[in-house]
Design an enzyme around this catalytic site. Structure first.
Site, PDB file in Angstrom:
ATOM      1  N   GLU A  55       0.294  -2.189  11.079  1.00 22.69           N
ATOM      2  CA  GLU A  55      -0.987  -2.821  11.363  1.00 22.69           C
ATOM      3  C   GLU A  55      -0.818  -4.024  12.291  1.00 22.69           C
ATOM      4  O   GLU A  55      -1.561  -4.193  13.262  1.00 22.69           O
ATOM      5  CB  GLU A  55      -1.664  -3.274  10.060  1.00 22.69           C
ATOM      6  N   CYS A  90      -0.832  -7.533   5.292  1.00 26.22           N
ATOM      7  CA  CYS A  90      -1.512  -6.947   6.457  1.00 26.22           C
ATOM      8  C   CYS A  90      -3.022  -7.142   6.348  1.00 26.22           C
ATOM      9  O   CYS A  90      -3.703  -7.256   7.364  1.00 26.22           O
ATOM     10  CB  CYS A  90      -1.170  -5.470   6.571  1.00 26.22           C
TER      11      CYS A  90
END
Length: 185
Positions: A55, A90
């Site tokens: 990500e 993330c």
């Protein structure tokens, strides 16, 4: 507007990216960021344990190309982590970037890293889960990881292991079940 079939097609592409990583004991993860009109803004994959996750790699790719990801959709092969391990969560990077929608191929079964979708939803980010074909492909890609995590269910959670006094606290941290058994994505 991007439809579910397009998101699942992008998830299959993200699985191809994920296969590039050498992540053991962590899962292989790939991510693609796409604009509301369908333009790919960034791509990333988790290269190795302890390195930035897919990500974050995709967000960095978009920034390096001068692309604005606010309001975009992130397609990721595994639910974004929601904990501090070797890297920050993330979920927080996704929120800070202004991603509006996260499409996930597979929920994270790791009890330490899971909860990313709930965190994103609580902050107003729309989430969705891929169709059965994509979920099956993601599970096959991370079969060893999923099998490994499933064996951990028989072990006591690290939270149940507590030092008896402060002098043994450091030793308990260094030798806890958590530090020996669960990968820190």
């Amino acid at each position: 507007m991007i439809v579910a079939e397009q998101l699942d097609s992008l998830a299959l592409q993200a699985l191809e990216l994920a296969a590039r990583g050498a992540t053991e004991p962590n899962p292989m993860v790939g991510a693609i960021i796409v604009s509301p009109s369908g333009e790919i803004l960034g791509r990333g994959w988790h290269h190795a344990a302890g390195k930035p996750h897919a990500e974050v790699e995709a967000l960095q790719d978009a920034v390096a190309a001068g692309r604005d990801v606010r309001g975009a959709t992130m397609v990721v092969t595994l639910e974004p982590c929601n904990h501090f391990g070797r890297t920050p969560p993330c979920t927080e990077a996704i929120l800070a970037a202004g991603i509006a929608h996260v499409h996930v191929a597979l929920r994270d079964p790791n009890p330490i890293a899971a909860g990313g979708m709930e965190r994103l939803e609580a902050a107003g980010v729309r989430t969705s889960i891929a169709g059965e074909e994509v979920r099956a492909a993601a599970a096959r890609q991370n079969e060893a990881f999923l099998r490994w995590v499933s064996r951990l269910d028989a072990r006591p959670p690290a939270a149940e292991i507590r030092p008896r006094d402060e002098s043994s606290a450091a030793s308990a941290r260094d030798h806890s079940v958590e530090s020996r058994t669960l990968p820190r994505r």
